[in-house]
Design a protein around this motif. Structure first.
Motif, PDB file in Angstrom:
ATOM      1  N   PRO A 226       0.817  -1.214   0.000  1.00 26.16           N
ATOM      2  CA  PRO A 226       0.000   0.000   0.000  1.00 26.16           C
ATOM      3  C   PRO A 226       0.849   1.262   0.000  1.00 26.16           C
ATOM      4  CG  PRO A 226       0.107  -0.905   2.209  1.00 26.16           C
ATOM      5  CD  PRO A 226       0.824  -1.887   1.316  1.00 26.16           C
ATOM      6  N   PHE A 227       2.156   1.093   0.139  1.00 28.61           N
ATOM      7  CA  PHE A 227       3.060   2.240   0.196  1.00 28.61           C
ATOM      8  C   PHE A 227       3.662   2.573  -1.168  1.00 28.61           C
ATOM      9  CE2 PHE A 227       3.305  -0.159   4.210  1.00 28.61           C
ATOM     10  CZ  PHE A 227       2.646   0.737   5.024  1.00 28.61           C
ATOM     11  N   LYS A 228       3.305   1.816  -2.194  1.00 29.30           N
ATOM     12  CA  LYS A 228       3.754   2.087  -3.560  1.00 29.30           C
ATOM     13  C   LYS A 228       2.551   2.569  -4.365  1.00 29.30           C
ATOM     14  CE  LYS A 228       7.384  -1.432  -3.304  1.00 29.30           C
ATOM     15  NZ  LYS A 228       8.503  -0.498  -3.208  1.00 29.30           N
ATOM     16  N   GLU A 229       2.653   3.763  -4.879  1.00 28.16           N
ATOM     17  CA  GLU A 229       1.504   4.400  -5.524  1.00 28.16           C
ATOM     18  C   GLU A 229       0.993   3.634  -6.737  1.00 28.16           C
ATOM     19  OE1 GLU A 229      -0.292   7.122  -4.531  1.00 28.16           O
ATOM     20  OE2 GLU A 229       0.875   6.840  -2.702  1.00 28.16           O
ATOM     21  N   ASP A 230       1.885   2.902  -7.419  1.00 31.18           N
ATOM     22  CA  ASP A 230       1.473   2.203  -8.638  1.00 31.18           C
ATOM     23  C   ASP A 230       1.168   0.730  -8.395  1.00 31.18           C
ATOM     24  OD1 ASP A 230       4.076   1.508  -8.072  1.00 31.18           O
ATOM     25  OD2 ASP A 230       4.764   1.565 -10.159  1.00 31.18           O
TER      26      ASP A 230
ATOM     27  N   TYR B 274      -6.369  -0.167  -6.591  1.00 29.34           N
ATOM     28  CA  TYR B 274      -7.702  -0.636  -6.193  1.00 29.34           C
ATOM     29  C   TYR B 274      -8.277   0.251  -5.097  1.00 29.34           C
ATOM     30  CZ  TYR B 274     -11.272  -3.754  -4.230  1.00 29.34           C
ATOM     31  OH  TYR B 274     -12.443  -4.277  -3.746  1.00 29.34           O
ATOM     32  N   ASP B 275      -7.445   0.639  -4.150  1.00 31.29           N
ATOM     33  CA  ASP B 275      -7.908   1.473  -3.055  1.00 31.29           C
ATOM     34  C   ASP B 275      -8.372   2.837  -3.549  1.00 31.29           C
ATOM     35  OD1 ASP B 275      -8.347   1.860  -0.260  1.00 31.29           O
ATOM     36  OD2 ASP B 275      -6.525   3.067  -0.143  1.00 31.29           O
ATOM     37  N   ARG B 276      -7.725   3.350  -4.605  1.00 28.59           N
ATOM     38  CA  ARG B 276      -8.128   4.650  -5.162  1.00 28.59           C
ATOM     39  C   ARG B 276      -9.321   4.538  -6.103  1.00 28.59           C
ATOM     40  NH1 ARG B 276      -2.365   5.258  -5.848  1.00 28.59           N
ATOM     41  NH2 ARG B 276      -2.603   4.765  -8.070  1.00 28.59           N
ATOM     42  N   GLY B 277      -9.810   3.337  -6.343  1.00 25.31           N
ATOM     43  CA  GLY B 277     -10.951   3.161  -7.221  1.00 25.31           C
ATOM     44  C   GLY B 277     -10.597   3.075  -8.686  1.00 25.31           C
TER      45      GLY B 277
ATOM     46  N   ASP C 173     -11.413  -6.367 -12.123  1.00 24.35           N
ATOM     47  CA  ASP C 173     -10.092  -6.113 -12.705  1.00 24.35           C
ATOM     48  C   ASP C 173      -8.958  -6.752 -11.905  1.00 24.35           C
ATOM     49  OD1 ASP C 173     -11.178  -4.446 -14.695  1.00 24.35           O
ATOM     50  OD2 ASP C 173     -11.158  -2.730 -13.329  1.00 24.35           O
ATOM     51  N   LEU C 174      -9.233  -7.218 -10.699  1.00 25.64           N
ATOM     52  CA  LEU C 174      -8.163  -7.656  -9.804  1.00 25.64           C
ATOM     53  C   LEU C 174      -7.570  -8.988 -10.235  1.00 25.64           C
ATOM     54  CD1 LEU C 174      -9.654  -6.794  -6.303  1.00 25.64           C
ATOM     55  CD2 LEU C 174      -8.233  -5.382  -7.809  1.00 25.64           C
ATOM     56  N   SER C 175      -6.276  -9.147  -9.944  1.00 25.52           N
ATOM     57  CA  SER C 175      -5.609 -10.408 -10.205  1.00 25.52           C
ATOM     58  C   SER C 175      -6.138 -11.482  -9.267  1.00 25.52           C
ATOM     59  CB  SER C 175      -4.100 -10.255 -10.003  1.00 25.52           C
ATOM     60  OG  SER C 175      -3.809 -10.000  -8.634  1.00 25.52           O
TER      61      SER C 175
ATOM     62  N   LEU D 122      -6.650   0.923   2.499  1.00 23.14           N
ATOM     63  CA  LEU D 122      -6.480  -0.522   2.429  1.00 23.14           C
ATOM     64  C   LEU D 122      -5.018  -0.874   2.673  1.00 23.14           C
ATOM     65  CD1 LEU D 122      -7.506  -3.380   1.656  1.00 23.14           C
ATOM     66  CD2 LEU D 122      -7.005  -2.771  -0.733  1.00 23.14           C
ATOM     67  N   ASP D 123      -4.764  -1.760   3.657  1.00 21.55           N
ATOM     68  CA  ASP D 123      -3.409  -2.170   3.992  1.00 21.55           C
ATOM     69  C   ASP D 123      -3.412  -3.657   4.344  1.00 21.55           C
ATOM     70  OD1 ASP D 123      -0.883  -2.664   4.924  1.00 21.55           O
ATOM     71  OD2 ASP D 123      -0.860  -1.083   6.431  1.00 21.55           O
ATOM     72  N   PRO D 124      -3.211  -4.532   3.342  1.00 15.96           N
ATOM     73  CA  PRO D 124      -3.247  -5.971   3.594  1.00 15.96           C
ATOM     74  C   PRO D 124      -1.901  -6.572   3.978  1.00 15.96           C
ATOM     75  CG  PRO D 124      -3.083  -5.599   1.248  1.00 15.96           C
ATOM     76  CD  PRO D 124      -3.063  -4.227   1.902  1.00 15.96           C
ATOM     77  N   CYS D 125      -0.957  -5.744   4.426  1.00 17.44           N
ATOM     78  CA  CYS D 125       0.400  -6.232   4.705  1.00 17.44           C
ATOM     79  C   CYS D 125       0.408  -7.396   5.703  1.00 17.44           C
ATOM     80  CB  CYS D 125       1.278  -5.104   5.231  1.00 17.44           C
ATOM     81  SG  CYS D 125       1.714  -3.859   3.990  1.00 17.44           S
TER      82      CYS D 125
END
Length: 240
Positions: A42-46, A52-55, A61-63, A93-96
Motif C-alpha cells: 500500500p506504500f507504492k503508488e502504482d 484498487y484502493d483509489r478506485g 479487474d483484480l488479479s 487498504l493495507d493488507p500487509c
C-alpha cells in the motif's frame, strides 16, 4: 546456501542445507518477494493494492492473487468479530498483515519445487522452516537482548506480533484504537500464511485473542499480556 536481502521493508534471510539446490532457486524466491512487494504494497503508488484502493480498479479487474489476499483478509475480519480489518474505518487498504506470510509461503514453495528439503526462511523475525528440527528464539517483548522462549520447529512456521518494533501499530478495528492488551503474541502453525495472519488478528483482539487463536486447529500460542503474564497452549513446541 546462505543469502540475505532487504525486501518488503525488512531483512529476509535464507539458509538451504541441500547441496543439490542451485542459486537460481534463491533467485526465484527473492524475485517473487520483490514482485509481491511491488504488486501488493500500500506504500507504492502504482501497486495493484493502491490502484484498487483509489478506485482505479474494480473487483473484476483484480488479479487472482489479490482476490485471494482479500478473501483471506475478509475471513479473519469475520473470525475476529471485526477486530482485524485490512481497511479500518477512515483508513486506506493495507493488507500487509496477510501479504507477508502469504508471499513468504509461496517463496518456500518455489524452493521445495527446486528440491529444497532442509531450509529456513526468516522474514523480519517470522520463520518458515523445513527439514528440521530447527531452534527458533522468540524475542523478549521488553528486552531486545533477551529471549522469552525458544521453540523447536521441524516443518512449519512461527510468527510474532508485538509492540516492541513499531510501537502501537496494530489497531483493534472495532474501536479504532491501538491494541494494547498484549505485549507480544507468537503463533506456530503449518504455514506462514496462517501463522502471520493469526498472530496479527489475535493481537488485535487483545487478551481474548489468545483463547481464539488457541481454538484454531493446528495453532499453538505463546503470549505475554500487558500484565506480563505468560500464556501458552500445552502443545507449544518449546525446546528442551
Amino acid at each position: 546456501m546462505h543469502r540475505v536481502e532487504h525486501v518488503m521493508s525488512f531483512p529476509v534471510s535464507l539458509r538451504v542445507d541441500d547441496d543439490n539446490v542451485s542459486e537460481s532457486a534463491a533467485d526465484a524466491a527473492f524475485g517473487w518477494l520483490r514482485e509481491a512487494d511491488a504488486r501488493f504494497s500500500p506504500f507504492k503508488e502504482d501497486s495493484e493494492v493502491s490502484r484498487y484502493d483509489r478506485g482505479e480498479l474494480s473487483c473484476e479487474d483484480l488479479s487472482a492473487d489479490l482476490r485471494e489476499i482479500l478473501a483471506l483478509s475478509e475471513h479473519y475480519r469475520q473470525a475476529t468479530g471485526g477486530a482485524f480489518d485490512v481497511r479500518p474505518p477512515g483508513r486506506r487498504l493495507d493488507p500487509c498483515a496477510v501479504v507477508k506470510g502469504w508471499a513468504v509461503q509461496r517463496a518456500a514453495r518455489l524452493l521445495t519445487t527446486a528440491g529444497a528439503t532442509r531450509f529456513v526462511l526468516n522474514a523480519g523475525g517470522d520463520v518458515l522452516a523445513g527439514g528440521g528440527p530447527w531452534r527458533v528464539g522468540v524475542r523478549h517483548p521488553e528486552h531486545a537482548d533477551k529471549l522469552c522462549t525458544v521453540l523447536e520447529l521441524t516443518d512449519g512456521a512461527v510468527a510474532t506480533s508485538a509492540r516492541y518494533e513499531r510501537g502501537d501499530h496494530i489497531l483493534d478495528a472495532r474501536t479504532g484504537r491501538p491494541a494494547t492488551g498484549l505485549l507480544s503474541l507468537t503463533i506456530v502453525a503449518a504455514t506462514l500464511t496462517e501463522a502471520d495472519s493469526v498472530a496479527t488478528a489475535a493481537f488485535a483482539m487483545g487478551p481474548e485473542g489468545v483463547e481464539w487463536a488457541a481454538s484454531l486447529p493446528g495453532c499453538e500460542v505463546f503470549a505475554v499480556d500487558a500484565g506480563r503474564q505468560v500464556l501458552r497452549t500445552p502443545g507449544f513446541p518449546a525446546a528442551a
